[in-house]
Structures are given as structure tokens and as C-alpha cells.
Design an enzyme around this catalytic site. Structure first.
Site, PDB file in Angstrom:
ATOM      1  N   CYS A 130       2.244  69.373 -15.511  1.00  0.00           N
ATOM      2  CA  CYS A 130       1.171  70.304 -15.890  1.00  0.00           C
ATOM      3  C   CYS A 130       0.115  69.686 -16.800  1.00  0.00           C
ATOM      4  CB  CYS A 130       1.776  71.531 -16.548  1.00  0.00           C
ATOM      5  SG  CYS A 130       3.026  71.141 -17.768  1.00  0.00           S
ATOM      6  N   HIS A 245      -2.368  74.715 -21.713  1.00  0.00           N
ATOM      7  CA  HIS A 245      -2.242  73.460 -22.442  1.00  0.00           C
ATOM      8  C   HIS A 245      -3.628  72.953 -22.857  1.00  0.00           C
ATOM      9  CE1 HIS A 245       1.823  73.505 -21.255  1.00  0.00           C
ATOM     10  NE2 HIS A 245       1.888  72.495 -20.421  1.00  0.00           N
TER      11      HIS A 245
END
Ligand code: A2P
Length: 340
Positions: A130, A245
């Protein structure tokens, strides 16, 4: 004809995002089956306007499935993905199980869709980590225009990277800090308590002293960009953010970099929003970035003392860009190109 689809890990954080995206993006299909552990078998979940019943992965027959999305953890993929591929499904795997397997392409469609030319030898296409996905989405254009000597990244990774249980543990810890000061905080999912804390450790420790998460970013970036000697070095940090993130990225290029041109090139990339295009120093945050299907970039700055070096800040929804959306975009590419 439209493919039969299966989602393994359908009850999880990424699985639920896949369910949502299959409906909203209008992925062609002739039916979606859902699988998870025996704990969830029988649960009913709506997919694309129809209620489906979750099945136990144990004993699940993939022979009528054309595309199987796996996001139930690495050990589940290690056990079930090859058998699913042997039954004829094309597996799009979200875990770390096959990413570095030479017979398995590792794909970010905006970067290396060209490696998809037919059914892979393994029957599996791997979805990268990710944090790797948004990074490589930006690096290709930098490499082509200025060359890259080194990339140094610090990540600020959200709790949702550890799934529903990770989000729950962050919420539980935050409740305790606020309402029962001094209480012992849960630390099962992140190694240390995450609420009101930061944890510079994700996945397991390797002999080098780096973590597996940090090694993934190096190896995967090299494979996706086709640059086997690319120098990417990372510190991966978990922060008490529910989702999305962030990364602070330093790139040392081979040639001097012009900020205006860099900003313009990044802004031209598909599904990328550059926040400081018009306002120097503007920046996205996980809570305010906006369009969840874009990689958000800000704080683009060339170092006055080293015109070959620049920093940028990026934010990307890890459940979507970093997992489910990338997987669905792989499926869309496979279908568009008639590769099934
Ligand atoms: P379940 O909900 O039945 O436990 P998350 O990453 O959010 O924790 O989600 C993990 C997903 O993987 C869930 O859908 C979970 O199902 C599924 N899963 C975990 N272990 C297994 C297993 N052994 N077999 C099948 N599915 C599993």
C-alpha cells in the site's frame, strides 16, 4: 462474456472496499461470490445491488470463477491462491505472498500495465504494498526526465493497513487515553500502543535491521519500475490515523530539477492531484486530501543547496489506491485487453 468474480476476505477492510468499488465502478461481471473464514459464513452482504451470502473459504470451488480477488492475509493466500488458480481463476492477490515471484507480475496499471500480456504463468497477478503503489505512481516520470540517484522515504501509515482489527484497536486505545488516563493500552496489532503514539515498526524484523515493510518498498519499486538497481531506502512508521497513508519523499535526481516543471509533470499524471500547483507550500492530509481515488501531492520543494534534490509529501487512501482500487484497476485492464 462477463466474468464470474469472487472476493476472498470479503468481510475485511480491503474486502469491503472491493465490494463497494465493484458496484460504484461498474466492473462487468456475471455474479460476485464472497468468501471469508468459517466465522463469517452465512453473513449477508450487498454487492452491486444484490444481497450475497458469505461462504466459507474452506471447500470453496473456484471452477466457475474467472477473477478471484484475495485479501485475507498472506497465509491465506499462500494456502489457497495457487489451488484457486489451478481451478482456472485468475487470482489478483493483495498480499505479500507472490509479489516477488518471477512468474507473477506485480502491477500498478498507471505505471506498468504493459507487463500484462496474457494469463501469467502462475495464474496470479500481485497487487503491490500500500505504500509502494502511490510512490511508484510518481517516480516513473521523475526517472524518465531527470534520472534517479536515490529515493529516501519516511512513511506515516494508517491503522487500516492492519485491517478492521487495527482500526478497532486504535479506537479502543484512544477511548482509554481520553476517558481512563493511566489505563494499560492495547498493543496486539502494532507491537506497541498506537493511540496518541507513533510506532517505527511495521511487519517483521529482518536480519539487516530493516523491517519487512521497508524491504518491500525497495524490492517492489524495483520490480514495478523495471529498475533492478534503483536505490530506495525507507523508514516505515505507523501513526494514529484511521485511514490513508502519507509519505515524506526525498529524491536525489541525476540532473538539476526545475520545481515548476516537476509540479507540472506530476499534475499531468493520471489520478494525481498536486495541491501546491497554484499555492506554494500547500499540502494534503489524510483527513482533508479530498478525492479518495487520487494520489495527493504537496510541499514540492527543490533544495536550494542541492538543485538535484527535492522533497515532496504524498497522501493516498491505502484501502483504495493502496489495495482495492489498484486491484480493481488491474481487473479492468485485464478485461479491457481481453486477457482472461
Ligand atoms: P473473517 O471476517 O471471517 O475473519 P481484515 O484485514 O480487515 O482483518 O480482514 C481479513 C479478512 O480475511 C476477513 O474477511 C477475514 O474473514 C478473512 N480471513 C481471515 N482469516 C481467514 C481464513 N483462515 N480463511 C478465510 N478468510 C479469512
Amino acid at each position: 462474456k462477463a466474468p464470474g468474480i469472487a472476493i476472498v476476505g470479503a468481510t475485511g477492510a480491503v474486502g469491503q472496499t472491493l465490494v463497494e468499488l465493484i458496484g460504484t465502478r461498474g466492473l462487468r461481471h456475471r455474479g460476485v461470490r464472497l468468501a471469508a473464514s468459517a466465522r463469517s459464513a452465512g453473513r449477508r452482504i450487498e454487492v452491486d445491488g444484490r444481497t450475497r451470502t458469505v461462504e466459507d473459504l474452506e471447500g470453496f470451488d473456484f471452477s466457475g470463477t474467472d477473477i478471484a480477488f484475495f485479501s485475507a492475509g498472506t497465509s491465506v493466500s499462500q494456502k489457497y491462491a495457487r489451488p484457486a488458480a489451478a481451478q482456472g481463476a485468475l487470482v489478483i492477490d493483495n498480499t505479500n505472498a507472490f509479489r516477488m515471484d518471477p512468474d507473477t507480475p506485480l502491477v500498478v496499471p498507471q505505471v506498468n500495465a504493459d507487463v500484462l500480456t496474457g494469463r501469467p504463468a502462475s495464474g496470479i497477478i500481485a497487487n503491490p504494498n500500500c505504500s509502494t503503489i502511490p510512490l511508484v505512481r510518481l517516480l516513473r516520470t521523475v526517472e524518465q526526465r531527470w534520472g534517479i540517484r536515490q529515493v529516501v522515504v519516511s512513511t506515516y501509515q494508517a491503522a487500516s493497513g492492519q485491517g478492521e482489527h487495527g482500526i478497532a484497536e486504535l479506537r479502543e486505545g484512544a477511548e482509554l487515553v481520553l476517558h481512563e488516563p493511566g489505563a494499560e493500552l492495547p498493543a496486539d496489532r502494532f507491537g506497541k500502543p498506537l493511540a496518541f503514539n507513533v510506532v517505527p515498526f511495521i511487519d517483521r524484523l529482518l536480519e539487516t535491521g530493516f523491517t519487512m515493510e521497508e524491504q518491500k518498498m525497495l524490492q517492489e519499486s524495483r520490480k514495478i519500475l523495471g529498475l533492478p538497481h534503483l536505490d530506495v531506502t525507507t523508514t516505515c512508521v505507523r501513526v494514529p490515523v484511521v485511514n490513508s497513508h502519507s509519505e515524506a519523499v526525498w529524491v536525489e535526481a541525476t540532473e538539476p530539477v526545475d520545481r515548476a516543471e516537476l509540479v507540472a509533470r506530476l499534475a499531468e499524471l493520471p489520478e494525481v492531484t498536486v495541491h501546491d500547483r497554484d499555492t506554494l507550500g500547500a499540502y494534503p492530509t489524510p483527513l482533508t486530501a479530498g478525492e479518495p481515488d487520487h494520489v495527493h501531492v504537496g510541499r514540492v520543494r527543490v533544495a536550494p543547496h542541492n538543485p538535484r534534490g527535492f522533497w515532496l509529501w504524498l497522501v493516498a487512501d491505502n484501502l483504495r489506491i493502496g489495495a482495492a482500487l489498484n486491484a480493481v484497476q488491474i481487473a479492468e485492464t485485464v478485461l479491457d485487453r481481453g486477457l482472461l
